[in-house]
Design a protein around this motif. Structure first.
Motif, short mmCIF file in Angstrom:
data_model
loop_
_atom_site.label_atom_id
_atom_site.label_comp_id
_atom_site.label_asym_id
_atom_site.label_seq_id
_atom_site.Cartn_x
_atom_site.Cartn_y
_atom_site.Cartn_z
N UNK A 58 -21.35 18.28 108.82
CA UNK A 58 -20.57 17.37 107.97
C UNK A 58 -20.38 17.88 106.55
N UNK A 59 -21.38 18.57 106.02
CA UNK A 59 -21.28 19.08 104.65
C UNK A 59 -20.18 20.12 104.54
N UNK A 60 -20.17 21.09 105.46
CA UNK A 60 -19.14 22.12 105.44
C UNK A 60 -17.76 21.52 105.70
N UNK A 61 -17.71 20.56 106.62
CA UNK A 61 -16.43 19.96 106.97
C UNK A 61 -15.83 19.21 105.78
N UNK A 62 -16.65 18.38 105.11
CA UNK A 62 -16.12 17.54 104.05
C UNK A 62 -15.83 18.32 102.78
N UNK A 63 -16.61 19.36 102.49
CA UNK A 63 -16.32 20.13 101.28
C UNK A 63 -14.99 20.86 101.43
N UNK A 64 -14.68 21.34 102.63
CA UNK A 64 -13.40 22.00 102.86
C UNK A 64 -12.25 21.01 102.75
N UNK A 65 -12.43 19.82 103.34
CA UNK A 65 -11.39 18.79 103.26
C UNK A 65 -11.18 18.33 101.81
N UNK A 66 -12.27 18.23 101.06
CA UNK A 66 -12.18 17.80 99.66
C UNK A 66 -11.44 18.83 98.82
N UNK A 67 -11.73 20.11 99.03
CA UNK A 67 -11.05 21.16 98.28
C UNK A 67 -9.55 21.17 98.60
N UNK A 68 -9.20 20.95 99.86
CA UNK A 68 -7.79 20.90 100.22
C UNK A 68 -7.08 19.78 99.47
N UNK A 69 -7.72 18.61 99.40
CA UNK A 69 -7.11 17.48 98.70
C UNK A 69 -6.96 17.76 97.21
N UNK A 70 -7.96 18.38 96.61
CA UNK A 70 -7.90 18.69 95.18
C UNK A 70 -6.73 19.61 94.86
N UNK A 71 -6.48 20.59 95.72
CA UNK A 71 -5.41 21.55 95.44
C UNK A 71 -4.02 20.99 95.73
N UNK A 72 -3.96 19.77 96.27
CA UNK A 72 -2.68 19.12 96.51
C UNK A 72 -2.37 18.05 95.46
N UNK A 73 -3.31 17.75 94.59
CA UNK A 73 -3.15 16.62 93.68
C UNK A 73 -1.97 16.79 92.73
N UNK A 74 -1.64 18.02 92.35
CA UNK A 74 -0.55 18.24 91.41
C UNK A 74 0.81 18.34 92.08
N UNK A 75 0.85 18.45 93.40
CA UNK A 75 2.14 18.68 94.07
C UNK A 75 2.46 17.63 95.14
N UNK A 76 1.47 17.10 95.81
CA UNK A 76 1.71 16.17 96.91
C UNK A 76 1.90 14.75 96.37
N UNK A 77 2.43 13.88 97.23
CA UNK A 77 2.59 12.47 96.86
C UNK A 77 1.23 11.79 96.84
N UNK A 78 1.18 10.65 96.16
CA UNK A 78 -0.07 9.89 96.10
C UNK A 78 -0.49 9.46 97.50
N UNK A 79 0.47 9.11 98.34
CA UNK A 79 0.15 8.69 99.71
C UNK A 79 -0.55 9.80 100.48
N UNK A 80 -0.04 11.04 100.33
CA UNK A 80 -0.65 12.18 101.02
C UNK A 80 -2.07 12.43 100.51
#
Length: 252
Positions: free
Chosen positions: A125-147
């Motif tokens: 779970x630690x490896x899974x969630x840290x990867x998912x969290x990093x993906x979300x962080x790198x989309x914050x400036x370009x993706x929609x709020x919904x995404x």
């Protein structure tokens, strides 16, 4: 007469044993053969997995050494090998390193894909969630709020290892898109949660204060202005410069 009866009984027992042997020996032999084949298959699989793990470990170490030497191409190739040959943990970690290299090369969409792949490959779970969290962080400036919300909200659920960080990032995304009331609710939950680390709780308190005094309401406009400024600078840098005529030589 007694000897005759004993002899007949012995022959009957012998015939019964022969019938039992003819019936059950093939079955027992088949079971033993299946057990032997299964044991050999397990041994072969274990040996293959051990060999793959050794190769993945060597490739992963080579990737780390290449990163230290700032050899991004070599590091990416080594991590790709480790991801292809390693187990779930090696695969997830190697893919995250490849994503980090893509970020350094400003290939954000490729980095997000690699982070998503790393999250899908991880069993821990630690490896899974840290990867998912990093993906979300790198989309914050370009993706929609919904995404962004669709990526962050599952990470804020009970028992998730990065739930406090994900909730803080969610509040920042809401502020960035002008959803001040939603951000305030998110921050209040974050601040009052018992499992929120002290530093994150303090940041949440400061952000709530900026919302109350109206400072945070300008965040969306500031973010948009900064994005436009960066785009203008990029356009100006890419625009061709006019050719200027050489200066006339000075008269003696």
């Amino acid at each position: 007469m007694v000897d005759v009866f004993d002899q007949v009984e012995e022959e009957l027992r012998s015939d019964r044993y022969k019938r039992l042997a003819r019936t059950w020996l093939p079955v027992i032999g088949g079971i033993l053969l299946v057990a032997l084949i299964s044991a050999l298959a397990w041994w072969g699989w274990q040996k293959m997995e051990t060999s793959k793990a050794d190769k993945a470990s060597i490739a992963y170490q080579r990737g780390l050494e290449s990163l230290e030497a700032d050899n991004l191409v070599g590091a990416d190739a080594a991590f790709a090998q480790a991801a292809g040959e390693g187990n779930a943990a090696y695969r997830s970690m190697a893919l995250q390193h490849r994503a980090g290299i893509a970020v350094r090369q400003n290939r954000i969409p490729a980095a997000v894909e690699l982070f998503d792949e790393a999250a899908g490959a991880a069993r821990d779970p630690l490896l899974r969630d840290v990867a998912a969290f990093k993906a979300a962080l790198h989309l914050m400036d370009t993706a929609s709020l919904e995404d962004v919300q669709a990526r962050l909200e599952p990470l804020t659920e009970e028992g998730r290892p990065f739930r406090a960080f994900a909730r803080e990032a969610l509040a920042m995304a809401q502020l960035q898109h002008g959803r001040t009331a939603e951000a305030r609710s998110t921050l209040v939950v974050l601040k009052n949660s018992l499992d929120t680390p002290r530093e994150i709780g303090q940041r949440a308190d400061l952000t709530l204060s900026s919302i109350e005094d109206g400072t945070a309401s300008n965040l969306a406009a500031i973010t948009a202005a900064m994005a436009e400024l960066e785009a203008s600078v990029a356009r100006a840098a890419a625009a061709p410069r006019p050719q200027t005529a050489p200066a006339a030589p000075a008269r003696p």
